[in-house]
Design a protein around this motif. Structure first.
Motif, PDB file in Angstrom:
ATOM      1  N   ARG A 111       0.848  -1.209   0.000  1.00 46.16           N
ATOM      2  CA  ARG A 111       0.000   0.000   0.000  1.00 46.16           C
ATOM      3  C   ARG A 111       0.875   1.247   0.000  1.00 46.16           C
ATOM      4  O   ARG A 111       1.967   1.224   0.560  1.00 46.16           O
ATOM      5  CB  ARG A 111      -0.870   0.052   1.269  1.00 46.16           C
ATOM      6  CG  ARG A 111      -1.981  -0.945   1.306  1.00 46.16           C
ATOM      7  CD  ARG A 111      -2.261  -1.407   2.736  1.00 46.16           C
ATOM      8  NE  ARG A 111      -1.396  -2.532   3.101  1.00 46.16           N
ATOM      9  CZ  ARG A 111      -0.526  -2.520   4.105  1.00 46.16           C
ATOM     10  NH1 ARG A 111      -0.404  -1.485   4.877  1.00 46.16           N
ATOM     11  NH2 ARG A 111       0.238  -3.576   4.357  1.00 46.16           N
ATOM     12  N   THR A 112       0.397   2.334  -0.614  1.00 47.54           N
ATOM     13  CA  THR A 112       1.097   3.608  -0.545  1.00 47.54           C
ATOM     14  C   THR A 112       0.433   4.434   0.541  1.00 47.54           C
ATOM     15  O   THR A 112      -0.794   4.569   0.554  1.00 47.54           O
ATOM     16  CB  THR A 112       1.004   4.348  -1.895  1.00 47.54           C
ATOM     17  OG1 THR A 112       1.612   3.515  -2.882  1.00 47.54           O
ATOM     18  CG2 THR A 112       1.742   5.669  -1.844  1.00 47.54           C
ATOM     19  N   LEU A 113       1.232   4.952   1.471  1.00 51.55           N
ATOM     20  CA  LEU A 113       0.686   5.718   2.586  1.00 51.55           C
ATOM     21  C   LEU A 113       1.076   7.183   2.413  1.00 51.55           C
ATOM     22  O   LEU A 113       2.202   7.494   2.039  1.00 51.55           O
ATOM     23  CB  LEU A 113       1.227   5.190   3.916  1.00 51.55           C
ATOM     24  CG  LEU A 113       1.106   3.676   4.134  1.00 51.55           C
ATOM     25  CD1 LEU A 113       1.824   3.257   5.406  1.00 51.55           C
ATOM     26  CD2 LEU A 113      -0.350   3.266   4.214  1.00 51.55           C
ATOM     27  N   PHE A 126       4.150  12.581   5.551  1.00 55.37           N
ATOM     28  CA  PHE A 126       4.907  11.344   5.378  1.00 55.37           C
ATOM     29  C   PHE A 126       4.404  10.581   4.156  1.00 55.37           C
ATOM     30  O   PHE A 126       3.215  10.312   4.040  1.00 55.37           O
ATOM     31  CB  PHE A 126       4.740  10.429   6.606  1.00 55.37           C
ATOM     32  CG  PHE A 126       5.436  10.944   7.833  1.00 55.37           C
ATOM     33  CD1 PHE A 126       6.711  10.506   8.153  1.00 55.37           C
ATOM     34  CD2 PHE A 126       4.807  11.851   8.674  1.00 55.37           C
ATOM     35  CE1 PHE A 126       7.351  10.978   9.284  1.00 55.37           C
ATOM     36  CE2 PHE A 126       5.438  12.328   9.804  1.00 55.37           C
ATOM     37  CZ  PHE A 126       6.715  11.889  10.106  1.00 55.37           C
ATOM     38  N   HIS A 127       5.336  10.256   3.255  1.00 60.06           N
ATOM     39  CA  HIS A 127       5.031   9.346   2.147  1.00 60.06           C
ATOM     40  C   HIS A 127       5.752   8.049   2.464  1.00 60.06           C
ATOM     41  O   HIS A 127       6.966   8.059   2.667  1.00 60.06           O
ATOM     42  CB  HIS A 127       5.601   9.869   0.829  1.00 60.06           C
ATOM     43  CG  HIS A 127       5.056  11.192   0.420  1.00 60.06           C
ATOM     44  ND1 HIS A 127       3.933  11.322  -0.353  1.00 60.06           N
ATOM     45  CD2 HIS A 127       5.473  12.440   0.676  1.00 60.06           C
ATOM     46  CE1 HIS A 127       3.688  12.595  -0.558  1.00 60.06           C
ATOM     47  NE2 HIS A 127       4.606  13.299   0.062  1.00 60.06           N
ATOM     48  N   SER A 128       5.035   6.960   2.516  1.00 67.87           N
ATOM     49  CA  SER A 128       5.722   5.689   2.766  1.00 67.87           C
ATOM     50  C   SER A 128       4.927   4.549   2.148  1.00 67.87           C
ATOM     51  O   SER A 128       3.862   4.759   1.559  1.00 67.87           O
ATOM     52  CB  SER A 128       5.937   5.480   4.259  1.00 67.87           C
ATOM     53  OG  SER A 128       4.717   5.532   4.947  1.00 67.87           O
ATOM     54  N   LYS A 129       5.501   3.349   2.293  1.00 68.17           N
ATOM     55  CA  LYS A 129       4.856   2.155   1.739  1.00 68.17           C
ATOM     56  C   LYS A 129       4.479   1.239   2.892  1.00 68.17           C
ATOM     57  O   LYS A 129       5.190   1.185   3.890  1.00 68.17           O
ATOM     58  CB  LYS A 129       5.840   1.402   0.835  1.00 68.17           C
ATOM     59  CG  LYS A 129       6.367   2.198  -0.350  1.00 68.17           C
ATOM     60  CD  LYS A 129       5.483   1.960  -1.568  1.00 68.17           C
ATOM     61  CE  LYS A 129       5.914   2.810  -2.746  1.00 68.17           C
ATOM     62  NZ  LYS A 129       7.166   2.373  -3.333  1.00 68.17           N
ATOM     63  N   GLY A 130       3.377   0.543   2.720  1.00 67.17           N
ATOM     64  CA  GLY A 130       3.049  -0.500   3.671  1.00 67.17           C
ATOM     65  C   GLY A 130       3.217  -1.837   2.968  1.00 67.17           C
ATOM     66  O   GLY A 130       2.591  -2.069   1.926  1.00 67.17           O
ATOM     67  N   TYR A 131       4.134  -2.659   3.486  1.00 60.93           N
ATOM     68  CA  TYR A 131       4.353  -3.984   2.890  1.00 60.93           C
ATOM     69  C   TYR A 131       3.921  -5.043   3.897  1.00 60.93           C
ATOM     70  O   TYR A 131       4.145  -4.880   5.106  1.00 60.93           O
ATOM     71  CB  TYR A 131       5.839  -4.236   2.620  1.00 60.93           C
ATOM     72  CG  TYR A 131       6.492  -3.315   1.633  1.00 60.93           C
ATOM     73  CD1 TYR A 131       6.416  -3.565   0.273  1.00 60.93           C
ATOM     74  CD2 TYR A 131       7.217  -2.215   2.070  1.00 60.93           C
ATOM     75  CE1 TYR A 131       7.049  -2.728  -0.639  1.00 60.93           C
ATOM     76  CE2 TYR A 131       7.856  -1.380   1.169  1.00 60.93           C
ATOM     77  CZ  TYR A 131       7.769  -1.639  -0.179  1.00 60.93           C
ATOM     78  OH  TYR A 131       8.401  -0.816  -1.067  1.00 60.93           O
ATOM     79  N   PRO A 132       3.379  -6.170   3.431  1.00 63.43           N
ATOM     80  CA  PRO A 132       3.193  -7.286   4.361  1.00 63.43           C
ATOM     81  C   PRO A 132       4.563  -7.838   4.763  1.00 63.43           C
ATOM     82  O   PRO A 132       5.554  -7.661   4.031  1.00 63.43           O
ATOM     83  CB  PRO A 132       2.390  -8.306   3.549  1.00 63.43           C
ATOM     84  CG  PRO A 132       2.649  -7.971   2.125  1.00 63.43           C
ATOM     85  CD  PRO A 132       2.938  -6.498   2.060  1.00 63.43           C
TER      86      PRO A 132
END
Ligand SMILES: C[S@@+](CC[C@H](N)C(=O)[O-])C[C@H]1O[C@@H](n2cnc3c(N)ncnc32)[C@H](O)[C@@H]1O
Length: 183
Positions: A111-113, A126-132
């Motif tokens: 997901r892109t956060l 904050f721009h970040s990624k959510g990875y499993p």
């Protein structure tokens, strides 16, 4: 982290992609502005690498892990602290200690956060990624890194004593910490 390691006798080279961050952090010349996915260091230059609260923020996490493995010597270690993948997947519905934690979307796909937080009158985006978790594990596997240990630290008692709502972080981990060995 860099100052702490330096004070413990380590010889440290630190990188960040942001010239502003490095300018404010750098008080002893240890910093290099660089992309974690393209490190300006020869292979096998380091015996220890630390990715502190950064792998969920880089654009290409598997490439950053592969680059870190490249610059590590065989038998070297990588220590990682990331926002816990479960934390990235949802949010508490309120700040109260017993507030439900809700995953309203899904966990298994990246997901892109993009969130804006305010603290003490300062607004930060904050721009970040959510990875499993599996995506991190696959990136480590592909880079020849073996997980030696894994920790899910709870908020400490002092933090909860200062602010009882912090108890919610004793129910769910805010961070995930790993130590990996380069085979
Ligand atoms: C949450 S901050 C953590 C900063 C620092 N490592 C710490 O623990 O205090 C995440 C950092 O990742 C940096 N960053 C994002 N993408 C990057 C990349 N591709 N290469 C290197 N640093 C990157 C950002 O500039 C930001 O400073």
């Amino acid at each position: 982290m860099t100052r702490d390691l330096t004070s413990r006798g380590h010889e440290v080279t630190a990188i960040d992609a942001s010239p502003t961050m490095t300018r404010y952090a750098d008080d002893h010349g240890a910093y290099v502005v660089a992309d974690a996915a393209s490190l300006p260091f020869p292979a096998a230059s380091f015996d220890l690498a630390i990715a502190h609260n950064s792998l969920m923020d880089v654009d290409d996490m598997p490439a950053a892990v592969a680059e870190t493995a490249r610059v590590l010597q065989r038998g070297g270690r990588l220590c990682v602290c990331i926002t816990h993948p479960i934390n990235d997947a949802g949010a508490f519905s309120a700040r109260e200690a017993g507030a439900p934690f809700i995953i309203s979307g899904q966990y298994l796909e990246p997901r892109t956060l993009d969130e804006t937080l305010s603290r003490a009158g300062l607004e930060m985006r904050f721009h970040s990624k959510g990875y499993p978790l599996e995506d991190y594990s696959c990136a480590f596997e592909a880079a020849g890194m073996v997980i030696e240990n894994l920790r899910e630290p709870a908020a400490d008692a002092g933090a909860v004593a200062r602010d009882p709502s912090e108890h919610r972080w004793q129910r769910l981990p805010m961070f995930l910490q790993l130590r990996l060995l380069k085979q």
